[in-house]
Design a protein around this motif. Sequence first.
Motif, PDB file in Angstrom:
ATOM      1  N   VAL A  36       0.806  -1.242  -0.086  1.00  0.00           N
ATOM      2  CA  VAL A  36       0.158   0.033  -0.139  1.00  0.00           C
ATOM      3  C   VAL A  36       0.890   1.214  -0.015  1.00  0.00           C
ATOM      4  N   ILE A  37       1.939   1.113   1.017  1.00  0.00           N
ATOM      5  CA  ILE A  37       2.902   2.427   0.956  1.00  0.00           C
ATOM      6  C   ILE A  37       3.633   2.658  -0.533  1.00  0.00           C
ATOM      7  N   SER A  38       4.029   1.686  -0.991  1.00  0.00           N
ATOM      8  CA  SER A  38       4.753   1.536  -2.251  1.00  0.00           C
ATOM      9  C   SER A  38       3.756   2.072  -3.419  1.00  0.00           C
ATOM     10  N   ILE A 124      11.555   7.917   3.808  1.00  0.00           N
ATOM     11  CA  ILE A 124      11.783   7.076   4.602  1.00  0.00           C
ATOM     12  C   ILE A 124      10.936   6.996   5.797  1.00  0.00           C
ATOM     13  N   LEU A 125      10.393   8.299   6.263  1.00  0.00           N
ATOM     14  CA  LEU A 125       9.103   8.445   7.266  1.00  0.00           C
ATOM     15  C   LEU A 125       8.245   7.452   7.245  1.00  0.00           C
ATOM     16  N   LEU A 126       7.511   7.606   5.685  1.00  0.00           N
ATOM     17  CA  LEU A 126       6.308   6.925   5.463  1.00  0.00           C
ATOM     18  C   LEU A 126       6.631   5.449   5.587  1.00  0.00           C
ATOM     19  N   TYR A 127       7.873   4.929   4.797  1.00  0.00           N
ATOM     20  CA  TYR A 127       8.015   3.670   4.917  1.00  0.00           C
ATOM     21  C   TYR A 127       8.075   2.995   6.552  1.00  0.00           C
ATOM     22  N   ILE A 128       8.664   3.908   7.333  1.00  0.00           N
ATOM     23  CA  ILE A 128       8.698   3.376   8.963  1.00  0.00           C
ATOM     24  C   ILE A 128       7.277   3.679   9.387  1.00  0.00           C
ATOM     25  N   ALA A 129       6.973   5.056   9.190  1.00  0.00           N
ATOM     26  CA  ALA A 129       5.554   5.053  10.171  1.00  0.00           C
ATOM     27  C   ALA A 129       4.474   4.425   9.559  1.00  0.00           C
ATOM     28  N   GLY A 130       4.332   4.231   8.219  1.00  0.00           N
ATOM     29  CA  GLY A 130       3.258   3.646   7.547  1.00  0.00           C
ATOM     30  C   GLY A 130       3.218   2.210   7.637  1.00  0.00           C
ATOM     31  N   HIS A 131       4.480   1.251   7.591  1.00  0.00           N
ATOM     32  CA  HIS A 131       4.216  -0.201   7.576  1.00  0.00           C
ATOM     33  C   HIS A 131       4.634  -0.729   8.507  1.00  0.00           C
ATOM     34  N   GLU A 132       5.730  -0.416   9.132  1.00  0.00           N
ATOM     35  CA  GLU A 132       6.105  -1.289  10.295  1.00  0.00           C
ATOM     36  C   GLU A 132       5.104  -1.405  11.701  1.00  0.00           C
ATOM     37  N   THR A 133       4.167   0.035  11.550  1.00  0.00           N
ATOM     38  CA  THR A 133       3.221   0.005  12.535  1.00  0.00           C
ATOM     39  C   THR A 133       2.008  -0.673  12.021  1.00  0.00           C
ATOM     40  N   THR A 134       1.531  -0.718  10.925  1.00  0.00           N
ATOM     41  CA  THR A 134       0.527  -1.516  10.481  1.00  0.00           C
ATOM     42  C   THR A 134       0.819  -2.921  10.556  1.00  0.00           C
ATOM     43  N   VAL A 135       1.938  -3.270  10.494  1.00  0.00           N
ATOM     44  CA  VAL A 135       2.382  -4.743  10.514  1.00  0.00           C
ATOM     45  C   VAL A 135       2.107  -5.149  11.955  1.00  0.00           C
ATOM     46  N   ASN A 136       2.546  -4.411  12.803  1.00  0.00           N
ATOM     47  CA  ASN A 136       2.338  -4.863  14.009  1.00  0.00           C
ATOM     48  C   ASN A 136       0.972  -4.523  14.682  1.00  0.00           C
ATOM     49  N   LEU A 137       0.151  -3.621  14.190  1.00  0.00           N
ATOM     50  CA  LEU A 137      -1.124  -3.619  14.729  1.00  0.00           C
ATOM     51  C   LEU A 137      -1.627  -4.982  14.163  1.00  0.00           C
ATOM     52  N   ILE A 138      -1.759  -5.353  12.884  1.00  0.00           N
ATOM     53  CA  ILE A 138      -2.191  -6.780  12.668  1.00  0.00           C
ATOM     54  C   ILE A 138      -1.993  -7.796  13.524  1.00  0.00           C
ATOM     55  N   LEU A 168      -8.196  -2.342  20.242  1.00  0.00           N
ATOM     56  CA  LEU A 168      -7.140  -3.245  19.708  1.00  0.00           C
ATOM     57  C   LEU A 168      -5.761  -2.238  19.858  1.00  0.00           C
ATOM     58  N   LEU A 169      -6.023  -1.106  19.088  1.00  0.00           N
ATOM     59  CA  LEU A 169      -4.824  -0.184  19.370  1.00  0.00           C
ATOM     60  C   LEU A 169      -4.490   0.177  20.719  1.00  0.00           C
ATOM     61  N   ARG A 170      -5.631   0.527  21.540  1.00  0.00           N
ATOM     62  CA  ARG A 170      -5.467   0.677  23.270  1.00  0.00           C
ATOM     63  C   ARG A 170      -4.844  -0.182  23.672  1.00  0.00           C
ATOM     64  N   GLY A 173      -1.280  -1.561  21.441  1.00  0.00           N
ATOM     65  CA  GLY A 173      -0.972  -1.153  19.855  1.00  0.00           C
ATOM     66  C   GLY A 173       0.635  -1.175  19.616  1.00  0.00           C
ATOM     67  N   PRO A 174       0.828  -0.802  18.390  1.00  0.00           N
ATOM     68  CA  PRO A 174       2.137  -0.877  17.796  1.00  0.00           C
ATOM     69  C   PRO A 174       3.242   0.149  18.237  1.00  0.00           C
ATOM     70  N   VAL A 175       2.734   1.296  18.775  1.00  0.00           N
ATOM     71  CA  VAL A 175       3.537   2.540  19.221  1.00  0.00           C
ATOM     72  C   VAL A 175       3.226   2.429  20.834  1.00  0.00           C
ATOM     73  N   GLN A 176       4.194   2.131  21.402  1.00  0.00           N
ATOM     74  CA  GLN A 176       4.088   2.189  22.892  1.00  0.00           C
ATOM     75  C   GLN A 176       4.347   3.344  23.715  1.00  0.00           C
ATOM     76  N   HIS A 177       5.238   4.168  22.712  1.00  0.00           N
ATOM     77  CA  HIS A 177       5.568   5.465  23.598  1.00  0.00           C
ATOM     78  C   HIS A 177       6.172   6.243  22.326  1.00  0.00           C
ATOM     79  N   THR A 178       6.405   7.610  22.742  1.00  0.00           N
ATOM     80  CA  THR A 178       6.978   8.491  21.799  1.00  0.00           C
ATOM     81  C   THR A 178       7.774   9.408  22.376  1.00  0.00           C
ATOM     82  N   ILE A 179       8.387  10.297  22.135  1.00  0.00           N
ATOM     83  CA  ILE A 179       9.342  11.245  22.672  1.00  0.00           C
ATOM     84  C   ILE A 179       8.698  12.861  22.449  1.00  0.00           C
ATOM     85  N   ARG A 180       8.948  13.566  23.362  1.00  0.00           N
ATOM     86  CA  ARG A 180       8.624  15.074  23.472  1.00  0.00           C
ATOM     87  C   ARG A 180       9.669  15.841  24.059  1.00  0.00           C
ATOM     88  N   THR A 181       9.805  17.030  23.694  1.00  0.00           N
ATOM     89  CA  THR A 181      10.879  17.983  24.411  1.00  0.00           C
ATOM     90  C   THR A 181      10.102  19.181  24.689  1.00  0.00           C
TER      91      THR A 181
END
Length: 223
Positions: A36-38, A124-138, A168-170, A173-181
């Motif tokens: 889908v990303i491709s 690169i962001l789209l491939y990382i943000a868009g596919h790895e996340t969805t793979v792990n959500l499934i 299921l995301l709650r 979910g595939p993204v367990q944390h994020t970073i802020r400054t």
Amino acid sequence: MRPRIQELVDESLASAKRTGKIELVEELAFPVPFQVISDLLAMPTDRGDELREWSQIITATLEPTTGVEDLERAEIAIGKMRPYLNEIIEDRRRKPGDDMLSSLIAVEEQGEKLNNDELMSFVILLYIAGHETTVNLIGNSVHALLTHPLQLETMRRESCTSNMVDELLRFNGPVQHTIRTPLVDVRLNVAGDEVTIKKGALVLASLAAANHDATVFCEPTYA
Ligand code: HEM
């Protein structure tokens, strides 16, 4: 893109029906979002396996457990990905299409266009943000359903709803944390204690902890 995604999912399930078994990640969870990303970027898929390997090595550096070796491997992966993406971007400049990469190349703001570095970082962001996340959500979701027969039965009876996907995301979910400054010093009251986070500090925001906060979700984990 829904009809195309349905087509890709049906293809993966068709082979499962034939063989009676499926390796979920290899045969569905990875190929569908990757395709889908491709498609979104009209990327050639001839070097799909390499692109997958590079984006997995780069994604691994998002983990708080990342070590120097992981970063060095990611540098090497990016070093291989850049010339490959550069070639595609140059080619797309010459032969634009109606894909997202062509739109990104064409987009102009106050006379400014995205340069190759910016375009590459976005791809690169789209491939990382868009596919790895969805793979792990499934993957996580099917595991959660197989280990919670009551919820699986509910989904079979009522079919999958967007509320079920959110749950299921709650739940896992595939993204367990994020970073802020913080850009300024921030004072927080945490359970009665005054906590100050200094401007410029790195803050790990645990989405997983928030998604299992019993003061917000009545039954955060199913016993
Ligand atoms: C289950 C799938 C997904 C999950 C759980 C997920 C989760 C997230 C999270 C938590 C963020 C915020 C990160 C932050 O603010 O620090 C984010 C940002 C982002 N995601 Fe997703 N994502 C998913 C799928 C996708 C897909 C399919 C795409 C693209 C096609 C995508 C593209 C992006 C982009 C571009 C950002 C950055 C947004 C910004 O900075 O303004 N994500 N995602």
